[in-house]
Design a protein around this motif. Sequence first.
Motif, mmCIF file in Angstrom:
data_model
loop_
_atom_site.group_PDB
_atom_site.id
_atom_site.type_symbol
_atom_site.label_atom_id
_atom_site.label_comp_id
_atom_site.label_asym_id
_atom_site.label_seq_id
_atom_site.Cartn_x
_atom_site.Cartn_y
_atom_site.Cartn_z
ATOM 1 N N LYS A 219 0.830 -1.201 0.000
ATOM 2 C CA LYS A 219 0.000 0.000 0.000
ATOM 3 C C LYS A 219 0.866 1.252 0.000
ATOM 4 O O LYS A 219 1.988 1.262 0.488
ATOM 5 C CB LYS A 219 -0.922 0.005 1.219
ATOM 6 C CG LYS A 219 -1.982 -1.096 1.215
ATOM 7 C CD LYS A 219 -2.876 -0.998 2.460
ATOM 8 C CE LYS A 219 -3.942 -2.080 2.442
ATOM 9 N NZ LYS A 219 -4.818 -1.995 3.649
ATOM 10 N N GLN A 220 0.313 2.321 -0.546
ATOM 11 C CA GLN A 220 0.956 3.632 -0.463
ATOM 12 C C GLN A 220 0.599 4.281 0.874
ATOM 13 O O GLN A 220 -0.456 3.967 1.437
ATOM 14 C CB GLN A 220 0.495 4.514 -1.613
ATOM 15 C CG GLN A 220 0.799 3.975 -2.995
ATOM 16 C CD GLN A 220 0.352 4.934 -4.079
ATOM 17 O OE1 GLN A 220 0.830 6.066 -4.164
ATOM 18 N NE2 GLN A 220 -0.579 4.470 -4.906
ATOM 19 N N PRO A 221 1.427 5.211 1.335
ATOM 20 C CA PRO A 221 2.704 5.634 0.774
ATOM 21 C C PRO A 221 3.810 4.639 1.111
ATOM 22 O O PRO A 221 3.720 3.898 2.083
ATOM 23 C CB PRO A 221 2.941 6.988 1.452
ATOM 24 C CG PRO A 221 2.301 6.836 2.798
ATOM 25 C CD PRO A 221 1.078 5.999 2.556
ATOM 26 N N PHE A 222 4.865 4.643 0.291
ATOM 27 C CA PHE A 222 5.982 3.754 0.547
ATOM 28 C C PHE A 222 7.306 4.503 0.401
ATOM 29 O O PHE A 222 7.392 5.540 -0.257
ATOM 30 C CB PHE A 222 5.959 2.530 -0.384
ATOM 31 C CG PHE A 222 5.942 2.854 -1.859
ATOM 32 C CD1 PHE A 222 7.075 3.304 -2.525
ATOM 33 C CD2 PHE A 222 4.765 2.680 -2.594
ATOM 34 C CE1 PHE A 222 7.049 3.586 -3.875
ATOM 35 C CE2 PHE A 222 4.726 2.962 -3.960
ATOM 36 C CZ PHE A 222 5.875 3.412 -4.603
ATOM 37 N N PHE A 223 8.307 3.963 1.067
ATOM 38 C CA PHE A 223 9.674 4.462 0.965
ATOM 39 C C PHE A 223 10.537 3.257 0.614
ATOM 40 O O PHE A 223 10.705 2.347 1.417
ATOM 41 C CB PHE A 223 10.124 5.085 2.289
ATOM 42 C CG PHE A 223 11.490 5.723 2.214
ATOM 43 C CD1 PHE A 223 12.637 4.964 2.063
ATOM 44 C CD2 PHE A 223 11.633 7.092 2.328
ATOM 45 C CE1 PHE A 223 13.892 5.544 2.003
ATOM 46 C CE2 PHE A 223 12.881 7.691 2.275
ATOM 47 C CZ PHE A 223 14.011 6.916 2.101
ATOM 48 N N SER A 224 11.072 3.266 -0.598
ATOM 49 C CA SER A 224 11.884 2.145 -1.075
ATOM 50 C C SER A 224 13.328 2.588 -1.267
ATOM 51 O O SER A 224 13.591 3.599 -1.932
ATOM 52 C CB SER A 224 11.318 1.614 -2.399
ATOM 53 O OG SER A 224 12.129 0.582 -2.907
ATOM 54 N N PHE A 225 14.249 1.839 -0.679
ATOM 55 C CA PHE A 225 15.687 2.111 -0.788
ATOM 56 C C PHE A 225 16.318 0.959 -1.566
ATOM 57 O O PHE A 225 16.197 -0.195 -1.171
ATOM 58 C CB PHE A 225 16.312 2.213 0.607
ATOM 59 C CG PHE A 225 17.728 2.722 0.633
ATOM 60 C CD1 PHE A 225 18.006 4.002 1.092
ATOM 61 C CD2 PHE A 225 18.786 1.923 0.219
ATOM 62 C CE1 PHE A 225 19.313 4.481 1.131
ATOM 63 C CE2 PHE A 225 20.090 2.397 0.251
ATOM 64 C CZ PHE A 225 20.357 3.675 0.707
#
Length: 407
Positions: A219-225
Amino acid sequence: PAQGNLILNGAYSALRSFDNKPSVSHEFYSKTELEQQAKEMGLYAHNQAYPFQQQFTDKQPSKLNIVLVVLESWSYKYVDALAGNNYGVTPNFDKLVKDGLVFDRFYAAGQRSIDGLQAILTGVPNLVDLPALGWGLESNKFSRLGDMVNQYGYHTLFAQSSRRTSFHIDGIAAATGFKDYYGMEDMQLKLDYADPESFWYGWDHETFNKVQNRLTEIKQPFFSFIFTGSTHGPYGTLPERFLKKPHASDSEEGFMNTLYYADWAIGKFMEHARQQPWFADTVFIFTADHTVGAYRSGTTTDQFHVPLLIYSPKHIKPAVNNTISSHFDIMPTIVDLLGLPDAFSTSGESLLRKKTGQAFIRAGNLMGLITDEGYLRPPLKRTVEARTLDHKPRAKAIEQYLVRRLV
């Protein structure tokens, strides 16, 4: 804090302390002199007790998604849209550069991956004689990027192309607040690699593929590194279509072939992303951990010069920013983009607000400072560029303040 502390008897601890005296002194000024330096640099702008603390109270949480990509060894000079050297190995990244916000004088925090990762994820420099992230820093209190966004309902995802435990990245991801973590063992091969095992640090295409699949599920929001690895030597055996030059596992031509493959992987990832419902409200940030080690040349600034591109057609206007900046500025920039109101501490500044440029760097056991006037590499007794640079007090004061806040 999760590590806990081993309680030792006083005599043993005292003996070990004498054994481990710092090899470098960070005490340059008296307390009064240091406070004066801090005032001149504006370090008391937010909180006198915590001079590196910042807080953005002029925005509301934006709920934007973030995809932050740290590219292994991507030196500025090999990207044609930036340096104009016509190597012809970054066509997909070159297209992104034309439509994004480029920071043309952006510098890596150091010449090892941990220097860059620590600066980006915590805003804390990897100082001489102090533990690095993954090797003890995590037992201290500092601002952690993953933890900050978790508080606002973000799904935090960290993927590296190397094995899960490589470089202690699994521990680093957990220590900085990332809940979802993947490494090489989680990747399913997609390409016809003649010798997949020759990629010691993993496959960039499969890494991006893993992340894009997860982003369609969460689900949003997401933080992808995302931390890539294929462009780390020795350079793997590539399919024939990626061989722009005669290939070798330990040559500059081999690096450029692998760079061409890594650029293709980025192109495929972005092609998929544009078709997703989350694309419009996602900010993509691309940088490198450091320049390519075996082929560093030129001035000190050249040896730290890496790309920084912020790409989000709906939210970020294309431009070229010439303010000197560095890895330390990424964390506050993300906090600013996301409109997070919480106080945090970092030695950098938001790139959306930064006016005066400087970059704190580390090369081996030497610390340095890059400014508009030139650059400085300690022992802080002489300049190393033709132009005069008289920022020895600034570099010394920053280093002393950082150490005092870490020990």
